[in-house]
Design an enzyme around this catalytic site. Structure first.
Site, mmCIF file in Angstrom:
data_model
loop_
_atom_site.group_PDB
_atom_site.id
_atom_site.type_symbol
_atom_site.label_atom_id
_atom_site.label_comp_id
_atom_site.label_asym_id
_atom_site.label_seq_id
_atom_site.Cartn_x
_atom_site.Cartn_y
_atom_site.Cartn_z
ATOM 1 N N PHE A 141 12.435 -13.816 4.301
ATOM 2 C CA PHE A 141 12.134 -15.259 4.461
ATOM 3 C C PHE A 141 12.971 -16.161 3.558
ATOM 4 O O PHE A 141 12.610 -17.306 3.325
ATOM 5 C CB PHE A 141 10.638 -15.528 4.210
ATOM 6 N N ILE A 183 16.823 -8.722 8.426
ATOM 7 C CA ILE A 183 15.602 -8.791 7.619
ATOM 8 C C ILE A 183 14.342 -8.675 8.470
ATOM 9 O O ILE A 183 13.241 -8.796 7.974
ATOM 10 C CB ILE A 183 15.566 -10.069 6.753
ATOM 11 N N GLY A 184 14.523 -8.463 9.761
ATOM 12 C CA GLY A 184 13.353 -8.255 10.618
ATOM 13 C C GLY A 184 13.419 -8.853 12.010
ATOM 14 O O GLY A 184 12.714 -8.387 12.898
ATOM 15 N N ILE A 236 17.867 -17.537 25.698
ATOM 16 C CA ILE A 236 17.160 -16.472 24.981
ATOM 17 C C ILE A 236 17.818 -15.135 25.313
ATOM 18 O O ILE A 236 17.809 -14.688 26.458
ATOM 19 C CB ILE A 236 15.667 -16.444 25.372
ATOM 20 N N PRO A 258 14.254 -11.357 24.813
ATOM 21 C CA PRO A 258 12.938 -11.985 24.965
ATOM 22 C C PRO A 258 11.865 -11.422 24.034
ATOM 23 O O PRO A 258 11.077 -12.167 23.466
ATOM 24 C CB PRO A 258 12.577 -11.709 26.425
ATOM 25 N N LYS A 259 11.853 -10.104 23.867
ATOM 26 C CA LYS A 259 10.774 -9.507 23.069
ATOM 27 C C LYS A 259 10.889 -9.879 21.598
ATOM 28 O O LYS A 259 9.907 -10.262 20.962
ATOM 29 C CB LYS A 259 10.801 -7.976 23.191
ATOM 30 N N THR A 260 12.100 -9.748 21.048
ATOM 31 C CA THR A 260 12.246 -10.058 19.627
ATOM 32 C C THR A 260 12.185 -11.573 19.399
ATOM 33 O O THR A 260 11.743 -12.025 18.345
ATOM 34 C CB THR A 260 13.544 -9.467 19.035
ATOM 35 N N GLY A 300 19.701 -20.850 17.044
ATOM 36 C CA GLY A 300 18.756 -20.145 16.175
ATOM 37 C C GLY A 300 17.320 -20.553 16.432
ATOM 38 O O GLY A 300 17.036 -21.636 16.945
ATOM 39 N N GLU A 308 13.991 -20.691 11.755
ATOM 40 C CA GLU A 308 13.392 -21.750 10.941
ATOM 41 C C GLU A 308 12.451 -22.610 11.796
ATOM 42 O O GLU A 308 11.341 -22.933 11.368
ATOM 43 C CB GLU A 308 14.464 -22.640 10.297
HETATM 44 MO MO1 MOS Z 1 16.280 -18.247 5.630
HETATM 45 S S1 MOS Z 1 15.322 -19.544 4.297
HETATM 46 O O1 MOS Z 1 17.721 -19.012 5.867
HETATM 47 O O2 MOS Z 1 16.253 -16.747 4.977
#
Ligand code: MOS
Length: 716
Positions: free
Chosen positions: A242, A468-469, A606, A609-611, A679, A682
């Site tokens: 995050f 990161i996920g 998109i 779709p799932k992620t 993106g 955020e």
């Molecule tokens: Mo995000 S706050 O750009 O990891």
């Protein structure tokens, strides 16, 4: 209007599952703390128990003699970090947030003052408990509201103005209110961790939780004055971040210093309590918003002031007032942003940095205005819809936010909402609806991909990027699968290793646009290479394996580098979101239950779709935590966090979260990249806290302007 149902991505949605899902759920995926190089040792940090001052003495004797302890490192005996030393007599800015073990100064409570290394974790932990320091204590300040008058503008722009200053004052309808977003701490499941090893005097390897292996590699090369290629960073799997892993932190430098001293690999895993002081947080921010409007709901002026906290040794800036400058068509806007330096660790970017904070204030204030105007909050936003970028006057590369409003309103059943607050009760619970929106710049930076087709028809893609996920590998495989015309199972995406081709740090919602563009172009280049091999008469999608065999080639590969930022000069580029929330409020206890959520993203095409659905649902849950639960509380007498654990720091759990529906406008952006994708990381969170607060007001008539909205603030 397009029927909403086409755009819903329900939990059982079609689309490819994560390529690394099985590895993750079976425990086969290895995170930074899970490697076991030969001779591994364990480091535990000792933190300062005072908040400001200096260390007058530090007793490490008992720790040094404890069983299994190999070294106790403090500012008195730590080898110097060359990149931290003054250059030409001038101090250099710290790369690792502050210079760990550099001198006797204490800047914040919990600051590492010693590192104990032992042959087991438990022995290191015991050794750490034996380190005793004496301090000279100075008076500290950790409370922003009491010290707002000491605020100062950040370097560069702290103020903004278009049109007339404070034009809101002359309007017939106006709101002026103050809002608080408290300190919120990134609490990914995976603790920050590093294993550091010196392979030779001038060669360093780390397994490190980072959002950018290349950025970490550069920082470490700079700090330890090593050639960049002599630093190897591994970060194959990252269990959430995050924003907390966007930069290099003191514990990483400490572990590397430790490995130098014991000449063995050192593993250092932060404790959950350390997470609150060691890897940044969303800064406590005070805001004041004033909005003026005509009787028919046209905004005439917005004034937005913000004061965010930073540390005494470093200025962290973000853009909380940006949303007021950009989200709506309003001729007169002035904003001011100040920093307040406190005796705490430096904050950092946290999902929707700046915008998440600013949109809570702006979107709450706009909701308040809608009640004084007696105008539907969606209608108020539509009446001030920005058709071009309000700040620059540039056209948008794409914007379908009006469709997003419609999709979300239809899905949540907005027509059921009553404008009169606290007017609907069902089974003893007050029922209310709220909405709020968000925006975030759609960025793209340069990236390089190596793409290699093998004789078995499999395709290997390589990039240094971290995941990161969100499912970066999955999205990249889907892009390549479509471009090459081969099934996803035939494609492997290697990442999270600094020796792989260059990629940006995963941040700013820009990975898919950046690395995806490189994957797209690499596939085009690879296809062209095949076409050249085949000569005239080749088909668009040849049998790659057959062509390689016919030409007696073991493989065919390209390395493709793509640039960043296209279109930025001519267009304003943003992703947009809108969140609709239905809440139930218990009038006796003040408990808020989230009943239904519909989040709509206008983030271009998109790809996965799932992620994408997971990404939006995760962001919404983060926003619910911000709205209802999350607050890192300091006891200002001592300057110390008092809820630095998961018993006291609340994050949403399954019981707090109902079905959340993620909806997508799913229209490609024609400018930003060949996939038309923008993106969504955020924007999934930005605006969510205000949507919840607005729903709580609609349900209960209680306007909570200081987060989190805990029951005590809602109770009658
Ligand atoms: Mo995000 S706050 O750009 O990891």
């Amino acid at each position: 209007m397009k029927k909403a149902i086409d755009s819903i991505m329900p939990s059982s949605s079609a689309g490819m599952s994560r390529i690394d899902g099985r590895l993750k759920v079976t425990g086969a995926a290895k995170y930074s703390a899970e490697y076991t190089p030969a001779g591994l040792t364990y480091g535990v940090l000792v933190g300062s128990t005072i908040t400001k001052g200096s260390i007058t003495s530090i007793d490490t004797k008992a720790a040094g003699q404890a069983p299994g302890v190999l070294a106790v490192i403090t500012h008195l005996n730590a080898p110097k970090v060359p990149g931290d030393q003054p250059e030409g007599g001038k101090p250099v800015p710290p790369k690792g947030a502050f210079k760990v073990f550099y001198d006797d100064k204490i800047y914040y409570n919990g600051q590492p003052i010693a590192l104990v290394i032992a042959d087991t974790f438990e022995r290191a932990l015991f050794g750490a408990s034996l380190v005793k320091a004496q301090y000279h204590t100075d008076k500290h300040i950790t409370n922003l509201p009491d010290n707002r008058s000491n605020g100062f503008p950040p370097r560069g722009e702290g103020t903004y103005k278009r049109g007339t200053e404070d034009a809101w004052k002359a309007a017939p309808f106006k709101v002026e209110q103050e809002y608080i977003v408290p300190t919120v701490t990134h609490n990914p499941m995976e603790l920050h961790a590093i294993i550091a090893n010196w392979d030779a005097d001038n060669k360093l390897s780390v397994w490190d939780k980072t959002q950018g292996v290349k950025g970490t590699q550069e920082d470490l090369a700079h700090l330890f004055k090593l050639p960049v290629e002599n630093v190897q960073v591994h970060s194959q799997f990252v269990g959430g971040a995050f924003g907390s892993a966007l930069r290099t932190w003191p514990h990483e430098v400490a572990a590397i210093i430790g490995a130098k001293v014991v000449k063995k690999p050192v593993k250092l895993v932060l404790s959950r309590a350390d997470m609150f002081t060691s890897v940044g947080y969303r800064p406590f921010t005070w805001q004041k918003i004033a909005i003026g409007a005509t009787a028919d709901g046209k905004l005439t002026g917005i004034t937005h002031e913000a004061a965010g906290q930073t540390s005494s040794y470093e200025n962290f800036t973000e853009g909380p007032t940006g949303v007021s400058q950009n989200l709506y068509a309003c001729p007169n806007v002035n904003t001011k942003y100040h920093l307040v330096a406190l005796d705490i660790a430096t904050p950092t970017w946290m999902r929707g940095p700046g915008e998440a904070t600013g949109s809570f204030a702006l979107e709450s204030a706009l909701d308040e205005l809608s009640y004084s105007l007696k105008l539907d909050p969606v209608e108020l936003r539509l009446r001030n819809y920005a058709e071009k970028d309000p700040e620059s006057g540039k056209p948008f590369s794409s914007k379908f936010l009006n469709e997003a409003y419609q999709l979300g309103a239809d899905h949540i059943g907005w027509s059921e909402r009553k404008q009169e607050p606290a007017s609907v009760k069902k089974d003893g619970w007050l029922v209310g609806y709220g909405m709020a929106g968000g925006m975030f710049g759609a960025y793209r930076s340069g990236a390089t991909i190596r793409a290699k087709m093998n004789t078995d028809g499999s395709l290997l893609l390589q990039s240094a990027v971290s995941d990161i996920g969100p499912g970066t590998g999955t999205a990249m495989v889907l892009i390549a699968s479509e471009q090459m015309g081969i099934p996803a199972e035939k494609i492997r995406f290697e990442m999270g290793d600094s020796s792989l081709p260059n990629a940006p740090t995963q941040g700013g919602s820009a990975t898919t646009a950046s690395v995806g563009s490189a994957v797209y172009q690499a596939c085009a280049d690879l296809k062209e290479k095949f076409q050249k091999l085949i000569g005239n008469g080749g088909t668009d999608k040849p049998d790659y394996a057959k062509v390689l065999k016919e030409h007696n080639l073991p493989s065919l590969e390209v390395v493709t580098e793509t640039g960043g930022g296209n279109g930025m000069e001519k267009y304003a580029m943003n992703s947009w979101s809108v969140h609709f929330v239905k809440v139930l409020v218990n009038p006796a206890t003040g408990v808020v239950k989230i009943d239904k959520v519909a989040c709509v993203a206008d983030s271009g095409h998109i790809i996965s779709p799932k992620t994408a659905r997971s990404q939006v649902v995760g962001g919404a849950i983060g926003g619910i935590g911000m709205a209802l639960m999350e607050e890192s509380i300091i006891d200002h007498r001592y300057g110390r966090y008092i809820n630095n654990n998961f018993a006291d720091y609340h994050v949403p759990v399954n019981a707090d979260i109902p079905q959340i529906d993620a909806l997508f406008v799913n229209k490609p952006d024609p400018i930003i990249n060949p996939m038309g994708a923008k993106g969504m990381a955020e924007i999934a969170l930005i605006g969510m806290a205000a949507a919840v607060a607005n729903a709580v007001y609609n349900a209960s008539g209680k306007r909570v302007r200081d987060l989190p909205i805990t029951p005590d603030k809602v109770m009658a």
